[in-house]
Design an enzyme around this catalytic site. Sequence first.
Site, PDB file in Angstrom:
ATOM      1  N   ARG A 153       1.038  -0.868   0.427  1.00  0.00           N
ATOM      2  CA  ARG A 153       0.053   0.075  -0.079  1.00  0.00           C
ATOM      3  C   ARG A 153       0.925   1.176  -0.153  1.00  0.00           C
ATOM      4  NH1 ARG A 153      -1.652  -3.661  -1.229  1.00  0.00           N
ATOM      5  NH2 ARG A 153      -3.332  -4.807  -0.442  1.00  0.00           N
ATOM      6  N   SER A 199     -10.092  -0.063   3.753  1.00  0.00           N
ATOM      7  CA  SER A 199      -8.967   0.082   5.658  1.00  0.00           C
ATOM      8  C   SER A 199      -8.336   0.679   5.700  1.00  0.00           C
ATOM      9  CB  SER A 199      -8.283  -1.082   4.586  1.00  0.00           C
ATOM     10  OG  SER A 199      -8.452  -2.063   4.628  1.00  0.00           O
ATOM     11  N   GLU A 252      -3.919   4.102   6.298  1.00  0.00           N
ATOM     12  CA  GLU A 252      -4.026   3.156   4.882  1.00  0.00           C
ATOM     13  C   GLU A 252      -4.771   4.364   4.303  1.00  0.00           C
ATOM     14  OE1 GLU A 252      -4.683  -0.501   3.940  1.00  0.00           O
ATOM     15  OE2 GLU A 252      -5.174   0.484   1.855  1.00  0.00           O
TER      16      GLU A 252
HETATM   17  C1  LIG Z   1     -15.410  -0.388   0.315  1.00  0.00           C
HETATM   18  C2  LIG Z   1     -13.854  -0.620  -0.138  1.00  0.00           C
HETATM   19  C3  LIG Z   1     -13.004  -1.810  -0.356  1.00  0.00           C
HETATM   20  C4  LIG Z   1     -11.720  -1.769  -1.047  1.00  0.00           C
HETATM   21  N1  LIG Z   1     -11.309  -2.644  -0.560  1.00  0.00           N
HETATM   22  C5  LIG Z   1      -9.951  -2.437  -1.134  1.00  0.00           C
HETATM   23  C6  LIG Z   1      -8.683  -3.585  -1.270  1.00  0.00           C
HETATM   24  O1  LIG Z   1      -9.335  -5.003  -0.961  1.00  0.00           O
HETATM   25  N2  LIG Z   1      -7.776  -3.140  -1.170  1.00  0.00           N
HETATM   26  C7  LIG Z   1      -7.048  -2.275  -1.985  1.00  0.00           C
HETATM   27  O2  LIG Z   1      -5.897  -2.217  -1.934  1.00  0.00           O
HETATM   28  N3  LIG Z   1      -7.944  -0.969  -1.382  1.00  0.00           N
HETATM   29  C8  LIG Z   1      -8.805  -1.506  -1.413  1.00  0.00           C
HETATM   30  N4  LIG Z   1      -9.612  -0.208  -1.154  1.00  0.00           N
HETATM   31  C9  LIG Z   1      -9.229   1.276  -1.268  1.00  0.00           C
HETATM   32  C10 LIG Z   1      -9.465   2.243  -2.011  1.00  0.00           C
HETATM   33  O3  LIG Z   1      -9.912   1.600  -3.480  1.00  0.00           O
HETATM   34  C11 LIG Z   1      -7.835   1.999  -3.502  1.00  0.00           C
HETATM   35  O4  LIG Z   1      -6.661   2.068  -2.151  1.00  0.00           O
HETATM   36  C12 LIG Z   1      -7.538   2.158  -4.578  1.00  0.00           C
HETATM   37  O5  LIG Z   1      -6.964   2.549  -5.142  1.00  0.00           O
HETATM   38  C13 LIG Z   1      -7.716   3.843  -4.461  1.00  0.00           C
HETATM   39  O6  LIG Z   1      -8.329   4.562  -5.881  1.00  0.00           O
HETATM   40  P1  LIG Z   1      -9.008   5.926  -5.840  1.00  0.00           P
HETATM   41  O7  LIG Z   1      -9.053   6.274  -7.367  1.00  0.00           O
HETATM   42  O8  LIG Z   1      -9.921   6.201  -4.858  1.00  0.00           O
HETATM   43  O9  LIG Z   1      -8.143   7.236  -5.235  1.00  0.00           O
HETATM   44  P2  LIG Z   1      -7.895   8.050  -3.972  1.00  0.00           P
HETATM   45  O10 LIG Z   1      -8.921   7.647  -3.220  1.00  0.00           O
HETATM   46  O11 LIG Z   1      -8.973   9.078  -4.893  1.00  0.00           O
HETATM   47  O12 LIG Z   1      -7.040   8.660  -3.535  1.00  0.00           O
HETATM   48  C14 LIG Z   1      -5.607   7.812  -2.900  1.00  0.00           C
HETATM   49  C15 LIG Z   1      -4.611   8.029  -3.259  1.00  0.00           C
HETATM   50  O13 LIG Z   1      -3.888   8.028  -4.743  1.00  0.00           O
HETATM   51  C16 LIG Z   1      -3.934   9.749  -4.950  1.00  0.00           C
HETATM   52  N5  LIG Z   1      -4.080   9.420  -6.798  1.00  0.00           N
HETATM   53  C17 LIG Z   1      -5.519   9.141  -6.627  1.00  0.00           C
HETATM   54  N6  LIG Z   1      -5.180   9.639  -8.775  1.00  0.00           N
HETATM   55  C18 LIG Z   1      -4.277   9.502  -8.917  1.00  0.00           C
HETATM   56  C19 LIG Z   1      -3.040   9.452 -10.422  1.00  0.00           C
HETATM   57  N7  LIG Z   1      -2.920   9.929 -11.359  1.00  0.00           N
HETATM   58  N8  LIG Z   1      -1.946  10.506  -9.917  1.00  0.00           N
HETATM   59  C20 LIG Z   1      -1.044   9.964  -8.501  1.00  0.00           C
HETATM   60  N9  LIG Z   1      -2.050  10.118  -7.845  1.00  0.00           N
HETATM   61  C21 LIG Z   1      -3.034   9.377  -7.381  1.00  0.00           C
HETATM   62  C22 LIG Z   1      -4.043  10.636  -4.249  1.00  0.00           C
HETATM   63  O14 LIG Z   1      -3.965  11.937  -4.284  1.00  0.00           O
HETATM   64  C23 LIG Z   1      -4.039  10.345  -2.893  1.00  0.00           C
HETATM   65  O15 LIG Z   1      -3.146  10.019  -2.015  1.00  0.00           O
HETATM   66  C24 LIG Z   1     -11.128   0.236  -0.720  1.00  0.00           C
HETATM   67  C25 LIG Z   1     -11.502   1.013  -0.876  1.00  0.00           C
HETATM   68  C26 LIG Z   1     -13.285   0.832   0.065  1.00  0.00           C
HETATM   69  C27 LIG Z   1     -14.267   2.065  -0.112  1.00  0.00           C
END
Ligand SMILES: Cc1cc2nc3c(=O)[nH]c(=O)nc-3n(C[C@H](O)[C@H](O)[C@H](O)COP(=O)(O)OP(=O)(O)OC[C@H]3O[C@@H](n4cnc5c(N)ncnc54)[C@H](O)[C@@H]3O)c2cc1C
Length: 317
Positions: A183, A232, A302
């Site tokens: 992560r 998480s 996280e």
């Molecule tokens: C119900 C639920 C279940 C989940 N299960 C998992 C799981 O099983 N495994 C897991 O790893 N995660 C899980 N997550 C967390 C999340 O889905 C992941 O971390 C996902 O990768 C975040 O992507 P996002 O587009 O929503 O990013 P955001 O939440 O919008 O951003 C997360 C981070 O990424 C950065 N970021 C976003 N886009 C870019 C870009 N284009 N360039 C550079 N930096 C960027 C942001 O600045 C921030 O620091 C879960 C979340 C939820 C709500």
Amino acid sequence: MMSVERYDTPAEGRLIGRLPPVRGKYAEGVAMAPFTWFRVGGRAEVVFRPMDREDLAGFMADKPKDVPVTVIGVTSNLLVRDGGVQGVVVRLGKAFARTEFLNGQVRFGAATLNGNASLSALRLGRSGLEFLSGIPGSIGGGLRMNAGAYSREFKDVLIAAEGIDGAGQLQSIPVDEMGMSYRHCTAAAESIFTSGLFTAPDGDPAEIACQIESIRAARAKSQPIGARTGGSTFANPNGLKAWELIEAAGCRNLRMGGAMVSEKHCNFLINTGKATAADIEALGEEVRRRVLESSGIELRWEIQRVGVPIRIEGAGA
Ligand SMILES: Cc1cc2nc3c(=O)[nH]c(=O)nc-3n(C[C@H](O)[C@H](O)[C@H](O)COP(=O)(O)OP(=O)(O)OC[C@H]3O[C@@H](n4cnc5c(N)ncnc54)[C@H](O)[C@@H]3O)c2cc1C
């Protein structure tokens, strides 16, 4: 439809008056809560939606150096604080959601939803990307977080992350220079990923479909997927499970204001309806305190927290 603020002062006196001309769109004072997963958070001073990669590169090269830039994906791992986000929030739109299948590889735009990425791989009978269906974010967020599920992480399938650096230069970072670990990745914080190139060998469509289905079923069973949450909250400490430590510290169902530790999965915090970001963050800190007290282990957030904290009257009671 975005909720934006109206201003009486001339643009020259505001941040927007200092930003370079772009082909995409700027919006001022954008309420973030309506589109964050937690449904909390204040306003972004300016949101920039670039038209394409070159537009984003031009913006990064020409923006004043003192203006902070925060890129967001679909906010499924993000807590936007109640005081809002200073500077410019970059949100990548449709132009960044393209998929290009190549021989044994695939390029997903950073705004592609992981779920859509896994389904398009299924349609073309490409394997190894089934785990994406278990992560409800975008490719960009997954690259930054080295997201993972069901024994696979982005780093296992990534060839290179492509994007724009803090000075507006196009970059392609091979996976072994991304510093990806659990992560986490060590790519410069200013880098904005615009796409990722992944391995995608041919596979058996029936097997791929079956894996996606079993991942979906497992998630529905173990996670509060319909809730206002950020996934998480804490990373698993080495060899341990954060949820077990939280459970052992007696935090399941713990509440603070409108925030609650999920009944279904106690490493998830939930907005039960009227939570503020301060409620959620304070609850997370209380969980960390109790876990430290009961196990001696300090949990690492996280969830990414951005913006300015403010205490809202009556919150956290
Ligand atoms: C119900 C639920 C279940 C989940 N299960 C998992 C799981 O099983 N495994 C897991 O790893 N995660 C899980 N997550 C967390 C999340 O889905 C992941 O971390 C996902 O990768 C975040 O992507 P996002 O587009 O929503 O990013 P955001 O939440 O919008 O951003 C997360 C981070 O990424 C950065 N970021 C976003 N886009 C870019 C870009 N284009 N360039 C550079 N930096 C960027 C942001 O600045 C921030 O620091 C879960 C979340 C939820 C709500």
